[in-house]
Design a protein around this motif. Structure first.
Motif, PDB file in Angstrom:
ATOM      1  N   LEU A 168      -7.825   4.614   1.011  1.00  0.00           N
ATOM      2  CA  LEU A 168      -6.980   5.201   1.854  1.00  0.00           C
ATOM      3  C   LEU A 168      -7.160   4.651   3.285  1.00  0.00           C
ATOM      4  N   LEU A 185      -2.468  10.352   4.438  1.00  0.00           N
ATOM      5  CA  LEU A 185      -1.701   9.196   4.808  1.00  0.00           C
ATOM      6  C   LEU A 185      -0.461   9.245   5.908  1.00  0.00           C
ATOM      7  N   LEU A 245       1.373   7.318  -6.564  1.00  0.00           N
ATOM      8  CA  LEU A 245      -0.056   7.714  -7.250  1.00  0.00           C
ATOM      9  C   LEU A 245       0.152   9.053  -8.184  1.00  0.00           C
ATOM     10  N   TRP A 247      -5.277  11.222  -0.979  1.00  0.00           N
ATOM     11  CA  TRP A 247      -4.176  10.321  -0.095  1.00  0.00           C
ATOM     12  C   TRP A 247      -3.304  11.112   0.608  1.00  0.00           C
ATOM     13  N   TYR A 266       1.987   1.993  -3.357  1.00  0.00           N
ATOM     14  CA  TYR A 266       0.931   2.458  -4.299  1.00  0.00           C
ATOM     15  C   TYR A 266       0.772   3.899  -4.102  1.00  0.00           C
ATOM     16  N   TYR A 267       0.892   4.129  -2.952  1.00  0.00           N
ATOM     17  CA  TYR A 267       0.768   5.686  -2.445  1.00  0.00           C
ATOM     18  C   TYR A 267       1.675   6.523  -2.809  1.00  0.00           C
ATOM     19  N   ARG A 268       3.068   6.116  -2.882  1.00  0.00           N
ATOM     20  CA  ARG A 268       4.302   6.792  -3.394  1.00  0.00           C
ATOM     21  C   ARG A 268       4.048   6.918  -5.062  1.00  0.00           C
ATOM     22  N   TRP A 285       1.029  -1.307  -0.165  1.00  0.00           N
ATOM     23  CA  TRP A 285      -0.100   0.051  -0.164  1.00  0.00           C
ATOM     24  C   TRP A 285       0.884   1.204   0.062  1.00  0.00           C
ATOM     25  N   TRP A 286       2.138   1.307   0.721  1.00  0.00           N
ATOM     26  CA  TRP A 286       2.888   2.212   0.569  1.00  0.00           C
ATOM     27  C   TRP A 286       3.602   2.573  -0.554  1.00  0.00           C
TER      28      TRP A 286
END
Length: 298
Positions: free
Chosen positions: A222, A114, A100, A111, A96-98, A93-94
């Motif tokens: 999120l 987060l 985005l 997001w 994925y966040y980075r 998930w991290w």
């Protein structure tokens, strides 16, 4: 091959550690025949845990209860398995966040909370876990095995009802982007109480955080990602007590359910992206409700 290693070094490190432990056993093939089936339990538990924000204990605890594990063994073993699954899911998930900004620029603002969620929630969740583990005399009621299973059942039912409610609240509700002072206070309380519940039941803090964020109107994905990351830090903090004090981890189960959980943690994100959040939550809520009913003493 080298590019794959550099892209996911922690995942490969976990696999190498697991392989080394497996090969160091006196009879690894016999061990695999006796306990290899727990790999599928780990995959199932981690997929649900990392695609909904609910801890893998939702799957593991009822199963261990049926196997006749003691309360200490059930909780300790569940913590150990989740160290694999929630870590793999949190990393996924991290990443994925980075990424985005490169793939889904429209979701970047949704997001942005987060990192703050992680910084605020993790310390208080760990404090909650350690409070219950180090000062059990203040929580004597929850040391009784029957109380544990009853508490798990009641908590699961309440969780399921909360998720059903959040599904109804998702309709036509604008996405909330920023945390405010009310959220900060609520998050501190939720993290501490959730950490304490997790120490008793091996689940709790991730579920409470996810439900709160969804009710407040944050992006559903999120909310799941934040819950998974918080749960990963929490189980790592909580497992120390079981390694040093209770020594109740049942390692043959962890060895195979753990690698399964790591696989499930990686796969879970793809499940969330494939299905709508609404349908996934409805299915999960119904399933957790049935598990909660089955855990009650009647």
């Amino acid at each position: 091959m080298l590019s794959t290693l550099s892209a996911h070094p922690i995942r490969w490190l976990l696999f190498v550690v697991w392989l080394g432990v497996f090969l160091s056993q006196s009879e690894p093939l016999v061990l695999a025949l006796n306990y290899g089936g727990f790999t599928f339990l780990g995959i199932l538990g981690a997929i649900f845990a990392n695609s909904t924000g609910a801890g893998g204990g939702v799957v593991f605890m009822p199963f261990f209860n049926q196997l006749g594990f003691s309360v200490a063994t059930s909780v300790a073993t569940s913590f150990a398995i989740q160290c694999f699954g929630m870590t793999a899911g949190a990393i996924t998930w991290w990443v994925y966040y980075r990424n985005l900004g490169l793939t889904k620029a429209t979701e970047v603002q949704e997001w942005q909370a987060l990192p703050k969620l992680t910084y605020i929630c993790v310390p208080f969740s760990l404090l909650g876990v350690w409070s219950v583990q180090i000062l059990p005399q203040f929580f004597a009621y929850f040391s009784d095995p029957q109380s544990l299973h009853t508490g798990f059942g009641v908590f699961s039912i309440c969780l399921a009802i909360s998720i059903f409610a959040t599904v109804l609240l998702l309709k036509n509700k604008p996405i909330k982007l920023q945390l405010n002072s009310v959220d900060y206070c609520a998050l501190i309380l939720i993290s501490y109480v959730g950490g304490g519940i997790t120490a008793w039941l091996s689940i709790g803090v991730g579920e409470l955080l996810a439900v709160y964020l969804i009710i407040r109107g944050f992006n559903v994905t999120l909310a799941i990602a934040a819950a998974v990351i918080l749960s990963a830090f929490t189980v790592w903090g909580g497992i120390l007590f079981h390694l040093i004090e209770t020594r109740a981890v049942y390692w043959p189960v962890v060895l195979f359910a753990g690698i399964g959980a790591a696989i499930g943690g990686i796969l879970a994100k793809h499940l969330v992206m494939y299905f709508s959040a609404r349908n996934l939550k409805l299915f999960f809520a119904g399933w957790v409700f049935l598990l909660g009913i089955s855990s009650l003493p009647f």
